[in-house]
Scaffold this motif. Structure first.
Motif, PDB file in Angstrom:
ATOM      1  N   HIS A 367       0.840  -1.200   0.000  1.00 13.46           N
ATOM      2  CA  HIS A 367       0.000   0.000   0.000  1.00 13.46           C
ATOM      3  C   HIS A 367       0.874   1.249   0.000  1.00 13.46           C
ATOM      4  CE1 HIS A 367      -3.529   2.432   0.685  1.00 13.46           C
ATOM      5  NE2 HIS A 367      -2.938   3.024   1.706  1.00 13.46           N
ATOM      6  N   GLY A 368       0.502   2.198  -0.836  1.00 17.00           N
ATOM      7  CA  GLY A 368       1.266   3.432  -0.963  1.00 17.00           C
ATOM      8  C   GLY A 368       2.334   3.365  -2.031  1.00 17.00           C
ATOM      9  N   GLY A 369       2.504   2.194  -2.646  1.00 15.64           N
ATOM     10  CA  GLY A 369       3.488   2.028  -3.712  1.00 15.64           C
ATOM     11  C   GLY A 369       2.915   2.382  -5.070  1.00 15.64           C
ATOM     12  N   PRO A 370       3.701   2.157  -6.140  1.00 18.08           N
ATOM     13  CA  PRO A 370       3.276   2.590  -7.477  1.00 18.08           C
ATOM     14  C   PRO A 370       2.056   1.860  -8.016  1.00 18.08           C
ATOM     15  CG  PRO A 370       5.254   1.237  -7.582  1.00 18.08           C
ATOM     16  CD  PRO A 370       5.028   1.546  -6.134  1.00 18.08           C
ATOM     17  N   LEU A 371       1.816   0.625  -7.550  1.00 11.02           N
ATOM     18  CA  LEU A 371       0.639  -0.115  -8.006  1.00 11.02           C
ATOM     19  C   LEU A 371      -0.499  -0.073  -7.000  1.00 11.02           C
ATOM     20  CD1 LEU A 371       2.320  -3.316  -9.543  1.00 11.02           C
ATOM     21  CD2 LEU A 371       1.564  -1.227 -10.726  1.00 11.02           C
ATOM     22  N   ALA A 372      -0.299   0.644  -5.904  1.00  8.41           N
ATOM     23  CA  ALA A 372      -1.306   0.697  -4.843  1.00  8.41           C
ATOM     24  C   ALA A 372      -1.337   2.097  -4.229  1.00  8.41           C
ATOM     25  CB  ALA A 372      -1.007  -0.357  -3.777  1.00  8.41           C
ATOM     26  N   PRO A 373      -1.856   3.074  -4.942  1.00 12.57           N
ATOM     27  CA  PRO A 373      -1.837   4.461  -4.447  1.00 12.57           C
ATOM     28  C   PRO A 373      -2.508   4.612  -3.091  1.00 12.57           C
ATOM     29  CG  PRO A 373      -2.554   4.361  -6.749  1.00 12.57           C
ATOM     30  CD  PRO A 373      -2.503   2.953  -6.257  1.00 12.57           C
ATOM     31  N   ALA A 374      -1.944   5.464  -2.271  1.00 10.88           N
ATOM     32  CA  ALA A 374      -2.457   5.659  -0.913  1.00 10.88           C
ATOM     33  C   ALA A 374      -3.878   6.205  -0.911  1.00 10.88           C
ATOM     34  CB  ALA A 374      -1.526   6.591  -0.136  1.00 10.88           C
ATOM     35  N   ASP A 375      -4.264   6.899  -1.985  1.00  5.35           N
ATOM     36  CA  ASP A 375      -5.604   7.493  -2.029  1.00  5.35           C
ATOM     37  C   ASP A 375      -6.627   6.611  -2.740  1.00  5.35           C
ATOM     38  OD1 ASP A 375      -4.579   7.717  -4.556  1.00  5.35           O
ATOM     39  OD2 ASP A 375      -5.042   9.849  -4.814  1.00  5.35           O
ATOM     40  N   ALA A 376      -6.252   5.364  -3.034  1.00  8.41           N
ATOM     41  CA  ALA A 376      -7.189   4.450  -3.694  1.00  8.41           C
ATOM     42  C   ALA A 376      -8.313   4.074  -2.735  1.00  8.41           C
ATOM     43  CB  ALA A 376      -6.450   3.198  -4.153  1.00  8.41           C
ATOM     44  N   PRO A 377      -9.480   3.711  -3.252  1.00  7.57           N
ATOM     45  CA  PRO A 377     -10.577   3.287  -2.382  1.00  7.57           C
ATOM     46  C   PRO A 377     -10.181   2.097  -1.523  1.00  7.57           C
ATOM     47  CG  PRO A 377     -11.367   3.673  -4.615  1.00  7.57           C
ATOM     48  CD  PRO A 377      -9.872   3.739  -4.673  1.00  7.57           C
ATOM     49  N   THR A 379     -11.835  -0.902   1.590  1.00 10.75           N
ATOM     50  CA  THR A 379     -13.011  -1.480   2.237  1.00 10.75           C
ATOM     51  C   THR A 379     -12.877  -1.273   3.749  1.00 10.75           C
ATOM     52  OG1 THR A 379     -12.137  -3.699   2.649  1.00 10.75           O
ATOM     53  CG2 THR A 379     -13.002  -3.249   0.437  1.00 10.75           C
ATOM     54  N   LYS A 380     -13.762  -1.850   4.504  1.00  7.08           N
ATOM     55  CA  LYS A 380     -13.678  -1.729   5.964  1.00  7.08           C
ATOM     56  C   LYS A 380     -12.443  -2.425   6.527  1.00  7.08           C
ATOM     57  CE  LYS A 380     -18.663  -1.434   6.931  1.00  7.08           C
ATOM     58  NZ  LYS A 380     -19.808  -2.116   7.587  1.00  7.08           N
ATOM     59  N   THR A 381     -11.916  -3.404   5.792  1.00  6.08           N
ATOM     60  CA  THR A 381     -10.805  -4.206   6.333  1.00  6.08           C
ATOM     61  C   THR A 381      -9.559  -4.197   5.468  1.00  6.08           C
ATOM     62  OG1 THR A 381     -11.680  -6.187   5.246  1.00  6.08           O
ATOM     63  CG2 THR A 381     -12.369  -5.787   7.531  1.00  6.08           C
ATOM     64  N   LEU A 382      -9.664  -3.803   4.213  1.00  9.83           N
ATOM     65  CA  LEU A 382      -8.543  -3.950   3.286  1.00  9.83           C
ATOM     66  C   LEU A 382      -8.275  -2.681   2.499  1.00  9.83           C
ATOM     67  CD1 LEU A 382      -9.400  -7.475   1.822  1.00  9.83           C
ATOM     68  CD2 LEU A 382      -7.541  -6.934   3.411  1.00  9.83           C
ATOM     69  N   ARG A 383      -6.984  -2.503   2.174  1.00  7.16           N
ATOM     70  CA  ARG A 383      -6.550  -1.432   1.283  1.00  7.16           C
ATOM     71  C   ARG A 383      -5.918  -2.066   0.044  1.00  7.16           C
ATOM     72  NH1 ARG A 383      -2.214   1.215   5.050  1.00  7.16           N
ATOM     73  NH2 ARG A 383      -1.598  -0.976   4.909  1.00  7.16           N
ATOM     74  N   TYR A 462     -13.529  -9.508   3.758  1.00  2.00           N
ATOM     75  CA  TYR A 462     -13.085  -8.500   2.789  1.00  2.00           C
ATOM     76  C   TYR A 462     -13.675  -7.111   3.054  1.00  2.00           C
ATOM     77  CZ  TYR A 462     -10.186 -11.460  -0.082  1.00  2.00           C
ATOM     78  OH  TYR A 462      -9.147 -12.244  -0.519  1.00  2.00           O
ATOM     79  N   GLY A 463     -14.489  -6.994   4.084  1.00  2.00           N
ATOM     80  CA  GLY A 463     -15.001  -5.691   4.485  1.00  2.00           C
ATOM     81  C   GLY A 463     -15.960  -5.068   3.486  1.00  2.00           C
ATOM     82  N   ILE A 464     -16.738  -5.893   2.813  1.00  3.42           N
ATOM     83  CA  ILE A 464     -17.648  -5.412   1.769  1.00  3.42           C
ATOM     84  C   ILE A 464     -19.041  -5.175   2.357  1.00  3.42           C
ATOM     85  CG2 ILE A 464     -18.667  -5.922  -0.476  1.00  3.42           C
ATOM     86  CD1 ILE A 464     -15.655  -5.644  -0.596  1.00  3.42           C
ATOM     87  N   ASP A 465     -19.578  -3.992   2.146  1.00  6.31           N
ATOM     88  CA  ASP A 465     -20.940  -3.721   2.598  1.00  6.31           C
ATOM     89  C   ASP A 465     -21.788  -3.079   1.506  1.00  6.31           C
ATOM     90  OD1 ASP A 465     -19.777  -1.261   2.447  1.00  6.31           O
ATOM     91  OD2 ASP A 465     -20.168  -0.689   4.531  1.00  6.31           O
ATOM     92  N   GLY A 466     -21.332  -3.180   0.247  1.00  3.78           N
ATOM     93  CA  GLY A 466     -22.084  -2.616  -0.868  1.00  3.78           C
ATOM     94  C   GLY A 466     -21.539  -3.166  -2.173  1.00  3.78           C
ATOM     95  N   ALA A 480      -6.850  -3.839  -6.960  1.00  2.00           N
ATOM     96  CA  ALA A 480      -7.813  -2.739  -7.112  1.00  2.00           C
ATOM     97  C   ALA A 480      -9.040  -2.992  -6.261  1.00  2.00           C
ATOM     98  CB  ALA A 480      -8.224  -2.579  -8.574  1.00  2.00           C
ATOM     99  N   ILE A 481      -9.573  -1.913  -5.722  1.00  2.00           N
ATOM    100  CA  ILE A 481     -10.886  -1.892  -5.075  1.00  2.00           C
ATOM    101  C   ILE A 481     -11.678  -0.801  -5.784  1.00  2.00           C
ATOM    102  CG2 ILE A 481     -12.161  -1.452  -2.936  1.00  2.00           C
ATOM    103  CD1 ILE A 481      -9.604  -2.356  -1.418  1.00  2.00           C
TER     104      ILE A 481
END
Length: 500
Positions: A367-377, A379-383, A462-466, A480-481
């Motif tokens: 998380h926060g790396g080039p394939l996982a931007p810190a501002d990406a959506p 879930t309740k449990t996962l980035r 996976y912290g999914i509620d929608g 991706a989320i």
């Protein structure tokens, strides 16, 4: 016109790092050669701890059952203090959970790990080329031409140095190995038999700076004898026998392997030099504390393998730059942890023996790396960039999500009616890794191509509620989320790692 390539990837080094990489590349259909300057496979127990995250990698490669059959749990420690032997638990024994199926470290001597992976390579139709050293290489915009000790010149698209702490590939590439070595601090490591020593304990004699760990499914122990500063190591079998008897009053016999270890803490300045990559000990060397070195190396390969496969298929070359940006910070963090544990051991602190969640490597994230931007959506449990956890589900006889993930493909899960509706229309190239799509429903008896989450545990873990799309990379991390603007968001995400 560029020269034709004899192979896609030439791997130097046949230890767990190089062998895991080769196995991953072969299942992607790439042409691979593995050369090793050693005359035969490694024969010692050296790196003997397989962490939970690495067990998940072995499951994906299809060899975890073999590893579990040939390994075993770590025993309780037995701390010898004069006439008293105090039992002590180095690490908490955790129960499997739906999201963490393998929560405990596996005791597996390194030569068995090597053998398991080498059998996997043979299953794919490839054998390690022993007694073949890499003597030189030159690279250009189209590939790497390597000269082997046999006189053969091999033309490959990429070269990977998995050839250990003294890596010839690293030296030839001119990459600095930054850190420190303490040649005055030496430890003897011996695989042997010790008569009369119970096998239900990892025996430790703190005052004698000596330990003996029973190796599973054998009568052997791995013995570690830390020398006093200034002592000259002697690997003569008689001298080793005298050394152990003088320290703890026990005799060893039937030595099958012995080595001298000095703590090195080093990290390469770059993991990539053009078409040349480093992995495992060639890129980072650790103290033995915490069982981190082998595990970090195998996970280097797990990160690099799918990226090489995608780029060979036509994905942007910039994807290969993310290997360094994702793995180098992980190695730096792991180096710091193993060094901390070793310092505590050096000072006789019991904390140097304690193992916890960090060593299990389940919480490592990109998380926060080039394939996982810190501002990406999120879930309740996962980035984005986090490890994709296991979860109960049903799909064509499968009851676990890790079985769905198993293989060289990407996995896309759609939760909620809007995400499920768009799932078939999301574009994916025909080249490179396959995309397997699954609509997640809450009922039973779902057809193939769907996942049944009848218990709701998958959505909960996976912290999914929608409505959401969850894309999982081939190495088991969240790519991706997506919760809105399905088509545009998906296309923007996959552009970085799919063939054009």
């Amino acid at each position: 016109m560029s020269e034709p390539h004899d192979t896609d990837v030439l791997v130097a080094g046949a230890g767990p790092t190089g062998s895991a990489l080769a196995a991953d590349l072969l299942r992607r259909g790439l042409r691979v050669r593995v050369v090793s300057k050693a005359s035969h496979a490694f024969e010692g127990s050296r790196a003997k701890g397989i962490q939970p995250r690495t067990q998940e990698v072995l499951e994906d490669l299809g060899v975890l059952d073999e590893a579990h059959a040939e390994g075993g749990p770590y025993p309780l420690a037995g701390i010898h203090l004069g006439p008293i032997t105090a039992p002590w638990r180095m690490m908490q024994r955790n129960k499997p959970t739906p999201d963490v199926p393998y929560p405990n470290i596996l005791l597996l001597p390194q030569h068995r790990t090597d053998a398991i992976l080498h059998r996997l390579l043979e299953h794919h139709g490839m054998r390690v080329e022993y007694g073949v050293a890499l003597e030189a290489f030159e690279q250009d915009v189209d590939g790497v031409t390597a000269t082997l000790s046999t006189g053969e010149r091999v033309r490959g698209k990429y070269l990977v140095g998995a050839d250990g702490g003294t890596s010839a590939v690293r030296k030839m590439a001119g990459l600095r190995f930054i850190g420190e070595s303490d040649d005055s601090d030496k430890t003897l490591i011996v695989d042997c038999t010790i008569d009369g020593l119970p096998r239900n304990r990892w025996h430790m004699w703190p005052r004698a700076a000596t330990g003996a760990c029973p190796l599973p499914h054998s009568d052997q122990f791995q013995v570690m004898i830390r020398l006093k500063r200034g002592d000259t190591p002697n690997l003569d079998h008689g001298a080793l026998t005298d050394q152990l008897e003088a320290r703890v009053g026990l005799k060893l016999r039937d030595i099958t392997w012995a080595s001298v270890f000095s703590p090195n803490v080093r990290l390469v300045e770059h993991y990539r030099a053009g078409r040349v990559f480093l992995a495992g000990d060639a890129a980072h060397v650790h103290t033995p504390a915490g069982a981190q070195g082998l595990n970090t190396g195998v996970q280097d390969s797990y990160n690099l393998g799918w990226k090489l496969g995608q780029v060979v298929a036509g994905a942007p070359d910039s994807l290969l730059d993310t290997y360094e940006t994702e793995r180098l910070p992980i190695a730096a963090r792991v180096l710091g942890k193993s060094s901390e544990l070793y310092r505590n051991l050096s000072k006789g602190r019991i904390a140097g023996l304690k193992r916890g969640d960090e060593e299990r490597q389940l919480g490592l994230s990109y998380h926060g790396g080039p394939l996982a931007p810190a501002d990406a959506p999120a879930t309740k449990t996962l980035r984005v960039g986090d490890r994709a956890p296991d979860a109960p589900c049903t799909a064509s006889g499968t009851s676990r999500l890790f079985v769905v993930f198993k293989g060289p493909h990407f996995t896309l899960m759609a939760f909620g009616p809007d995400a499920i509706n768009v799932l078939p229309d999301l574009p994916w190239p025909s080249k490179g890794a396959e995309l397997r799509r699954y609509a997640v429903y809450g009922g039973h008896g779902i057809d193939s191509g769907h996942l049944s989450d009848a218990t709701g545990r998958l959505a909960d873990i996976y912290g999914i509620d929608g409505d959401a799309l969850i894309l999982v990379r081939p190495d088991g991390y969240i790519a991706a989320i997506i919760t809105t603007d399905w088509m545009t968001s998906f296309a923007a995400t996959v552009e970085a790692f799919t063939p054009r």
